[in-house]
Design a protein around this motif. Structure first.
Motif, short mmCIF file in Angstrom:
data_model
loop_
_atom_site.label_atom_id
_atom_site.label_comp_id
_atom_site.label_asym_id
_atom_site.label_seq_id
_atom_site.Cartn_x
_atom_site.Cartn_y
_atom_site.Cartn_z
N PRO A 153 0.80 -1.24 0.00
CA PRO A 153 0.00 0.00 0.00
C PRO A 153 0.83 1.28 0.00
N LYS A 154 1.95 1.30 0.75
CA LYS A 154 2.76 2.52 0.77
C LYS A 154 3.40 2.77 -0.59
N SER A 155 3.85 1.72 -1.25
CA SER A 155 4.43 1.88 -2.59
C SER A 155 3.37 2.33 -3.59
N ALA A 156 2.18 1.72 -3.47
CA ALA A 156 1.10 2.08 -4.39
C ALA A 156 0.69 3.53 -4.21
N LEU A 157 0.64 4.00 -2.96
CA LEU A 157 0.26 5.39 -2.71
C LEU A 157 1.33 6.34 -3.21
N GLN A 158 2.58 5.97 -3.04
CA GLN A 158 3.67 6.81 -3.52
C GLN A 158 3.63 6.92 -5.05
N GLU A 159 3.37 5.80 -5.72
CA GLU A 159 3.28 5.82 -7.18
C GLU A 159 2.09 6.66 -7.65
N LEU A 160 0.98 6.59 -6.90
CA LEU A 160 -0.19 7.40 -7.26
C LEU A 160 0.10 8.88 -7.12
N ALA A 161 0.80 9.24 -6.02
CA ALA A 161 1.16 10.64 -5.83
C ALA A 161 2.05 11.13 -6.95
N ALA A 162 3.01 10.30 -7.36
CA ALA A 162 3.92 10.68 -8.45
C ALA A 162 3.15 10.86 -9.76
N ALA A 163 2.18 9.98 -9.99
CA ALA A 163 1.37 10.07 -11.21
C ALA A 163 0.54 11.34 -11.24
N LYS A 164 0.16 11.83 -10.06
CA LYS A 164 -0.63 13.06 -9.96
C LYS A 164 0.25 14.31 -9.97
N GLY A 165 1.57 14.10 -9.92
CA GLY A 165 2.48 15.22 -9.94
C GLY A 165 2.54 15.99 -8.65
N VAL A 166 2.29 15.31 -7.52
CA VAL A 166 2.33 15.98 -6.21
C VAL A 166 3.42 15.33 -5.34
N LYS A 167 3.70 15.98 -4.21
CA LYS A 167 4.74 15.49 -3.32
C LYS A 167 4.40 14.11 -2.76
N ALA A 168 5.43 13.40 -2.33
CA ALA A 168 5.26 12.05 -1.77
C ALA A 168 4.40 12.11 -0.51
N GLY A 195 -6.07 13.92 -0.28
CA GLY A 195 -6.71 13.89 1.03
C GLY A 195 -5.84 13.25 2.08
N GLU A 196 -6.47 12.76 3.14
CA GLU A 196 -5.73 12.13 4.24
C GLU A 196 -6.56 11.02 4.85
N ALA A 197 -5.87 10.16 5.60
CA ALA A 197 -6.53 9.05 6.29
C ALA A 197 -5.68 8.65 7.49
N SER A 198 -6.32 8.08 8.49
CA SER A 198 -5.63 7.62 9.69
C SER A 198 -5.93 6.15 9.94
N ALA A 199 -4.99 5.49 10.61
CA ALA A 199 -5.19 4.07 10.95
C ALA A 199 -4.29 3.71 12.11
N GLU A 200 -4.62 2.58 12.77
CA GLU A 200 -3.85 2.09 13.90
C GLU A 200 -3.08 0.83 13.52
N ALA A 212 -2.05 4.05 4.62
CA ALA A 212 -1.90 4.14 3.16
C ALA A 212 -3.03 3.37 2.47
N ALA A 213 -3.33 2.18 2.97
CA ALA A 213 -4.41 1.37 2.39
C ALA A 213 -5.75 2.09 2.53
N ALA A 214 -5.96 2.76 3.66
CA ALA A 214 -7.22 3.48 3.88
C ALA A 214 -7.37 4.65 2.90
N LEU A 215 -6.28 5.37 2.67
CA LEU A 215 -6.34 6.50 1.74
C LEU A 215 -6.53 6.01 0.31
N LEU A 216 -5.88 4.91 -0.05
CA LEU A 216 -6.07 4.35 -1.38
C LEU A 216 -7.53 3.95 -1.59
N ALA A 217 -8.14 3.39 -0.55
CA ALA A 217 -9.54 2.97 -0.65
C ALA A 217 -10.46 4.17 -0.86
N GLN A 218 -10.06 5.30 -0.33
CA GLN A 218 -10.89 6.52 -0.48
C GLN A 218 -10.82 7.08 -1.89
N VAL A 219 -9.68 6.95 -2.53
CA VAL A 219 -9.48 7.67 -3.79
C VAL A 219 -9.57 6.76 -5.03
#
Length: 220
Positions: A153-168, A195-200, A212-219
């Motif tokens: 999930p962390k790698s997937a979110l980082q790749e998504l951020a890069a694809a959107k042209g925004v910071k990691a 956006g943002e997401a929190s998890a324990e 990261a998985a929670a934020l991916l699920a949102q977007v």
């Protein structure tokens, strides 16, 4: 026959030569004296070697990057803990009074660590063969169910951020609760425009992964 000896024979499939190794593998540091920590260190390396070889043999045409993704998912603390519960491990873990009251035997960190310690004990007691046999048996379902290399999930979110042209993604620990041996971390991850997401989680890394998985699920 002691409970530990019966467990080693019936659940691990091994005739113990030195039962003390397995008793140590089941002993948490909260008890005082020798604990499973050194055996866990050894077992972690044995587990990694066996899983790496299994993946190398099973997927002869995959590049290193895909093999690494599979490997990281398989040696994850949660996977170790799940396999430990599958063989009825938690009731046998020896804990100090406070750790028992805090239900440390239910913690992924503790159960996963003990699984690795038992692998280390098997390796010292009987060599690589019994350790490898146990690992391949307990991990067989996970090895067989990986139809494709999982994306962390962390790698997937980082790749998504890069694809959107925004910071990691930015990760922040917002809370830490629980006893020292059974902590709980709350992490918030944020990505500009997404956006943002929190998890324990039971560790900072586990909480970051869940966030990261929670934020991916949102977007997605």
């Amino acid at each position: 026959m002691s409970d530990v000896a019966a467990f080693v024979r019936d659940r691990l499939g091994h005739e113990p030569a030195d039962l003390r190794l397995f008793e140590m593998a089941l002993t948490h540091s909260s008890v005082g004296g020798d604990s499973y920590e050194r055996l866990e260190f050894l077992g972690d390396r044995v587990l990694g070697m066996v899983i790496a070889r299994a993946l190398y043999d099973r997927y002869p045409n995959e590049p290193e990057g895909h093999l690494s993704k599979r490997y990281n998912a398989l040696v994850d603390r949660g996977t170790c803990a799940e396999n430990g519960r599958e063989i009825g491990l938690p009731p046998l873990i020896r804990l100090g009074r406070q750790a028992r009251e805090d239900r440390a035997s239910e913690s992924d960190n503790v159960v996963g660590d003990v699984v690795e310690a038992l692998i280390g004990a098997l390796y010292l007691d009987g060599g690589l063969e019994p350790a490898q046999r146990l690992i391949l048996r307990l991990w067989d379902e996970e090895l067989s169910s990986q139809r494709k290399a999982p994306q962390h999930p962390k790698s997937a979110l980082q790749e998504l951020a890069a694809a959107k042209g925004v910071k990691a993604p930015m990760y922040e620990v917002t809370a830490r609760t629980g006893a020292h041996h059974a902590p709980r971390f709350t992490v918030r991850v944020s990505v500009r425009t997404l956006g943002e997401a929190s998890a324990e989680g039971a560790s900072k890394q586990e909480a970051e992964t869940a966030a990261a998985a929670a934020l991916l699920a949102q977007v997605q």
